[in-house]
Motif scaffolding. Structure first.
Motif, short mmCIF file in Angstrom:
data_model
loop_
_atom_site.label_atom_id
_atom_site.label_comp_id
_atom_site.label_asym_id
_atom_site.label_seq_id
_atom_site.Cartn_x
_atom_site.Cartn_y
_atom_site.Cartn_z
N ARG A 8 0.85 -1.15 -0.09
CA ARG A 8 0.06 0.10 0.04
C ARG A 8 0.80 1.13 0.08
O ARG A 8 0.42 2.38 -0.33
CB ARG A 8 -0.98 0.01 1.22
CG ARG A 8 -1.81 -0.99 1.12
CD ARG A 8 -2.82 -0.89 2.43
NE ARG A 8 -3.63 -2.12 2.27
CZ ARG A 8 -4.93 -2.41 3.07
NH1 ARG A 8 -5.00 -1.34 3.89
NH2 ARG A 8 -5.26 -3.36 3.13
N ALA A 9 2.15 1.22 0.37
CA ALA A 9 2.93 2.34 0.41
C ALA A 9 3.13 2.93 -1.07
O ALA A 9 3.50 4.27 -1.15
CB ALA A 9 4.24 2.00 0.89
N GLY A 10 3.21 2.36 -2.14
CA GLY A 10 3.32 2.95 -3.43
C GLY A 10 2.09 3.69 -4.09
O GLY A 10 0.91 3.84 -3.49
N VAL A 11 2.30 4.20 -5.10
CA VAL A 11 0.99 4.92 -5.83
C VAL A 11 0.86 4.17 -7.29
O VAL A 11 1.76 3.78 -7.63
CB VAL A 11 1.65 6.46 -6.45
CG1 VAL A 11 0.49 7.12 -7.17
CG2 VAL A 11 1.96 7.21 -5.23
N THR A 12 -0.37 3.89 -7.21
CA THR A 12 -0.83 2.69 -8.32
C THR A 12 -1.04 3.98 -9.64
O THR A 12 -1.05 4.99 -9.71
CB THR A 12 -2.10 2.32 -8.17
OG1 THR A 12 -3.10 3.44 -8.00
CG2 THR A 12 -2.21 1.62 -6.85
N LEU A 13 -0.89 2.98 -10.86
CA LEU A 13 -0.99 3.79 -11.99
C LEU A 13 -2.38 4.36 -12.35
O LEU A 13 -2.49 5.72 -12.67
CB LEU A 13 -0.87 2.74 -13.20
CG LEU A 13 -1.08 3.18 -14.66
CD1 LEU A 13 -0.09 4.26 -14.93
CD2 LEU A 13 -1.00 2.22 -15.52
N ILE A 14 -3.48 4.06 -11.59
CA ILE A 14 -4.77 4.37 -11.56
C ILE A 14 -4.66 5.97 -10.88
O ILE A 14 -5.31 6.81 -11.40
CB ILE A 14 -5.85 3.52 -11.00
CG1 ILE A 14 -5.95 2.18 -11.71
CG2 ILE A 14 -7.28 4.39 -11.15
CD1 ILE A 14 -6.64 2.32 -12.96
N VAL A 21 -5.41 13.57 -15.20
CA VAL A 21 -6.52 14.12 -15.54
C VAL A 21 -6.99 15.37 -14.96
O VAL A 21 -7.43 16.43 -15.74
CB VAL A 21 -7.76 12.89 -15.60
CG1 VAL A 21 -9.02 13.50 -15.74
CG2 VAL A 21 -7.22 11.82 -16.58
N ILE A 22 -6.75 15.31 -13.66
CA ILE A 22 -7.42 16.58 -13.11
C ILE A 22 -6.59 17.84 -13.35
O ILE A 22 -6.95 18.97 -13.67
CB ILE A 22 -7.09 16.42 -11.37
CG1 ILE A 22 -8.32 15.30 -10.88
CG2 ILE A 22 -7.30 17.70 -10.69
CD1 ILE A 22 -8.07 14.92 -9.52
N ILE A 23 -5.21 17.47 -13.59
CA ILE A 23 -4.32 18.48 -14.08
C ILE A 23 -4.74 19.04 -15.45
O ILE A 23 -4.64 20.19 -15.84
CB ILE A 23 -2.91 18.25 -13.95
CG1 ILE A 23 -2.34 17.97 -12.48
CG2 ILE A 23 -2.03 19.27 -14.78
CD1 ILE A 23 -1.04 17.52 -12.15
#
Length: 141
Positions: A8-14, A21-23
């Motif tokens: 859970r420590a990493g950031v997923t591709l999603i 997309v927000i940016i």
């Protein structure tokens, strides 16, 4: 740290795609507004330059008793024209510049709109007339 905590420590591709997309949406909404502000700033800068020219021309007129002719133009505010007595310039700190769109100002004296010279910036397109950003910015208005 056990295996499930490391997972859970990493950031997923999603999650990364959601941030991108927000940016992108933010840039699509705010970007055109920022560009429009730049165009409005050019109009304000051109009006300010016209006011500076008018002030300098007023001082030139007080000193010499006349305004520079069309052939002398705004350059007479920086360099003394031949045959002009009582010139105490330069009346502008910097050389006469082009308008914020890179076009030369049009200068005419005697003008068609009163006793003072006519000075015009032809706007973004550099042509007489026009609407919006292409509209003329005139010293008598």
């Amino acid at each position: 740290m056990n295996y499930s905590d490391r997972k859970r420590a990493g950031v997923t591709l999603i999650e990364m795609l959601v941030v991108v997309v927000i940016i992108a949406v933010f840039a699509a909404v705010v970007g055109p507004r920022l560009l429009n502000q730049g165009d409005k700033a050019r109009v304000v800068a051109a009006r300010q330059q016209l006011e500076n020219f008018q002030l300098a021309l007023g001082q030139y007129h007080l000193d010499t008793g006349l305004y520079p002719g069309t052939d002398q133009g705004l350059a007479a505010l920086r360099t003394q024209p031949s045959g002009v007595e009582q010139w105490h310039g330069p009346y502008l700190q910097k050389d006469v510049t082009v308008d914020p769109w890179g076009h030369a100002y049009a200068y005419k004296y005697p003008g068609d709109h009163g006793d003072e010279p006519d000075i015009v910036s032809y706007g973004a397109d550099g042509q007489a007339g026009g609407d919006g950003l292409n509209a003329d910015i005139q010293s008598w208005k």
